[in-house]
Write an enzyme that holds these catalytic residues in place. Structure first.
Site, mmCIF file in Angstrom:
data_model
loop_
_atom_site.group_PDB
_atom_site.id
_atom_site.type_symbol
_atom_site.label_atom_id
_atom_site.label_comp_id
_atom_site.label_asym_id
_atom_site.label_seq_id
_atom_site.Cartn_x
_atom_site.Cartn_y
_atom_site.Cartn_z
ATOM 1 N N LYS A 77 0.845 -1.195 0.000
ATOM 2 C CA LYS A 77 0.000 0.000 0.000
ATOM 3 C C LYS A 77 0.877 1.240 0.000
ATOM 4 O O LYS A 77 1.856 1.312 0.750
ATOM 5 C CB LYS A 77 -0.911 -0.039 1.227
ATOM 6 C CG LYS A 77 -1.948 1.060 1.303
ATOM 7 C CD LYS A 77 -2.851 0.828 2.510
ATOM 8 C CE LYS A 77 -3.933 1.873 2.645
ATOM 9 N NZ LYS A 77 -4.824 1.607 3.807
ATOM 10 N N SER A 151 -9.394 1.284 2.767
ATOM 11 C CA SER A 151 -8.629 2.126 1.869
ATOM 12 C C SER A 151 -7.541 1.359 1.130
ATOM 13 O O SER A 151 -6.953 1.848 0.174
ATOM 14 C CB SER A 151 -7.979 3.276 2.658
ATOM 15 O OG SER A 151 -7.103 2.771 3.668
ATOM 16 N N SER A 175 -9.748 -1.014 7.051
ATOM 17 C CA SER A 175 -9.172 -1.012 5.704
ATOM 18 C C SER A 175 -8.398 -2.269 5.356
ATOM 19 O O SER A 175 -8.089 -2.503 4.189
ATOM 20 C CB SER A 175 -8.257 0.202 5.534
ATOM 21 O OG SER A 175 -8.988 1.399 5.683
#
Length: 603
Positions: A77, A151, A175
């Site tokens: 990420k 996310s 997330s």
């Protein structure tokens, strides 16, 4: 030929059969170029850099599977630092080039894993849906009209589509779990503080957690164990004290009628009920609990002063670059200006009062099983109502970090049309991370939902997670077999399970042995010596594996009885006295890990 989903068992088998990390990298390059979702990556690792990393690994560790994650491809990420790739948090104006890897990246690379790129996310990790990025919205691998979840959107899609064996996300409100549910994956959310956040762009620094998306629970746990471990550079890092769960008669708390909310999604509700039936069939005792105090705690994360932590993370950048924010993200973060220091304390008081109320509910159940998300929606629906729809996704996730919980999200099957997946999350008290895993793995297998986009895939038997049986044999390790050390894989591959960490009593001395590869220490008992003890780990091995393991221990090492600081006496590694005569004593470091950290692996 590699399978669609690159689970660790299949990948290791391919390496044993003669494929190499360079072959794997070429497959990743082809798959990445052919991907139908252009929004997965913000910065892919360039092709030649991937090839160079594979070659470097093969030079460093030429023997196949000789490191815990030898040649395993993973995505990151883009709020986690990777040296050589920019960190953007999905905001181009915020981008910077990190000088070093985040702690978790350094540990994974040391274990042999290969970074394939930085993935898309809801900007500044603010959102649970995956649409709040200037780089576009990654989509569900089952229907491009639907959100991927966020996310950690690109990370989940990278694993579910077969581009990576695992991917890192972060989880503040869910997330690391919601995208797993929407893409038929496992999401490992550690207890806050178990995995260090050094080198991670914070969302809410006090509750952020680095997470793992994986094909199976066994894979995710193995990866988490490589990453975990105290790091003094992270002010919220903690030394884990593993907590157990009942081996039989596990009490699983489920939603009662008053707190059930699926926002009209009867398919997800039916899958939740089916998961409850599977849990009962696996031997769990199903108990209803009152979710209300958990829900009220969850509401504090976005509708309370904790949103001010999001402003604290980016306040300087917001002051100069407000126009560079996604409009929804900016609205949420600027909402923090409504809270002052008094509100922060009042919020803390409310959270602690709710924690007391949740304690009453924990008396009813050993773990909780909740819908990971009560519903899903299309990208178009999310864009039309971004705050409300996003809030629905977090109904059963937002509380977990505020209340210091461990959680594992697992697939729960597909809707009545076989169209979209849903998931359930098993939640336990702090540091039940390992204890949750066997039941989570059993639930995943019982769902028969496959792995990622390959819904027909059979979960590998070699990756099955089981609780240590009563006949498992404990062994004390002090050096190269410790977690994160070069020979730890000899324990994990044999089905070993870490029982606890601890120290010897004060009568033991530690020496660095000469000429051992990899470097190893020698532990010697000296009844006349009084010290503070040596750091150890206690692992459990199946009896046959224990016998093979002991048989292969090279001289001058052997096994004997070691007395621990708690007074227990267990079998463990000891060294012949002659081998340490004239050698360097390293007792002052308190353990092998501290010695290696201070002097380097070649010492």
């Amino acid at each position: 030929m590699l399978p669609t989903i690159l689970d660790l068992t299949s990948l290791r088998a391919a390496y044993e059969a003669g494929q190499t990390p360079l072959d794997l990298v070429e497959t990743i390059i082809v798959r990445r170029a052919a991907s139908e979702d252009p929004a997965i990556f913000i910065t892919p690792t360039p092709d030649e850099a991937l090839r160079a990393e594979a070659r470097a690994l093969m030079e460093r560790a030429p023997e196949p599977n000789s490191l815990p994650l030898w040649g395993v491809p993973f995505a990151v990420k883009d709020n986690i630092d990777v040296e050589g790739l920019p960190t953007t948090a999905a905001c181009p104006a915020f981008a910077y080039d990190p000088e070093s890897d985040a702690t978790v990246i350094a540990r994974l690379r040391a274990a042999g894993a290969i970074v394939i790129g930085k993935t898309n996310l809801d900007q500044f990790a603010t959102g649970l849906n995956g649409t709040r990025s200037p780089h576009g919205a990654p989509r569900s691998v089952f229907d491009r009209n639907y959100v991927s979840g966020g996310s950690s959107s690109g990370s989940a899609v990278a694993v579910a589509s077969g581009l990576a064996s695992f991917a890192l996300g972060t989880d503040t409100a869910g997330s690391g779990r919601v995208p797993a549910a929407f893409n038929n994956l496992v999401g490992i959310k550690p207890t806050p503080g178990l995995v260090p956040n050094v080198g991670v762009v914070p969302a809410c620094r006090s509750v952020d957690v680095v997470t793992v998306f994986a094909a199976t629970v066994g894979d995710g746990v193995a990866i988490r164990k490589v990453m975990e471990g105290y790091d003094a550079a992270d002010p919220f890092s903690r030394k884990a004290v593993p907590s157990s769960l009942p081996a039989a008669g596990l009490r699983v708390g489920v939603l009662d009628g008053a707190e059930r909310e699926f926002f009209g999604n009867s398919d997800v509700e039916a899958l939740y009920d089916a998961a409850i039936d599977r849990a009962r069939a696996l031997g769990a005792t199903i108990v209803a609990f009152d979710y209300a105090p958990f829900r009220q705690a969850a509401e504090l994360l976005y509708n309370g002063p904790w949103v001010a932590e999001r402003l604290a993370a980016v306040k300087d950048f917001l002051a100069t670059n407000a126009a560079d924010f996604d409009p929804t993200v900016r609205t949420i973060i600027e909402g923090a200006k409504a809270y002052d220091a008094v509100a922060a304390f009042e919020g803390r008081y409310k959270l602690e009062a709710l924690r007391q109320k949740t304690g009453k509910e924990w008396e009813k159940a050993d773990i909780l099983m909740l819908p990971t998300s009560p519903t899903t929606c299309t990208v178009e629906e999310m864009m039309a109502d971004p705050i409300v729809k996003n809030g629905q996704f977090g109904r059963y996730t937002n509380f977990a970090n505020l209340l210091d919980c461990a959680a594992i999200a697992v697939p729960a099957g597909f809707d009545a049309n076989g169209h979209l997946p849903a998931g359930v999350t098993l939640v336990g008290p702090a540091f039940t991370d390992d204890a949750l895993a066997p039941f989570a793995d059993a639930m995943h297998r019982a769902a028969r939902a496959g792995m990622g986009k390959d819904r027909e895939a059979a979960l590998p038997e070699a990756g099955r997670v089981v609780a240590p049986a009563d006949d498992f044999v404990p062994i004390v390790v002090v050096g190269a077999h410790l977690t994160d050390m070069p020979l730890n894989h000899e324990l994990t591959r044999a089905g070993g399970y870490r029982l606890k960490t601890g120290r010897t009593d004060g009568s033991y001395r530690l020496f660095a042995l000469h000429g051992t590869i990899p470097p190893k220490p020698g532990l010697v008992r000296d009844p006349s010596f009084t010290g503070n003890g040596i750091e150890i780990e206690v692992w459990a091995l199946p009896p046959t594996a224990f016998a093979r393991f002991v048989q292969n221990i090279p001289a001058p090492l052997g096994v004997g009885k070691i007395t621990l600081s708690d007074g227990s006496c267990l079998t463990g590694f000891l060294c012949e006295g002659h081998a340490v005569a004239g050698g360097r004593e390293i007792t002052e470091f308190g353990g092998w890990r501290n010695y290696i950290s201070a002097t380097g692996p070649a010492a």
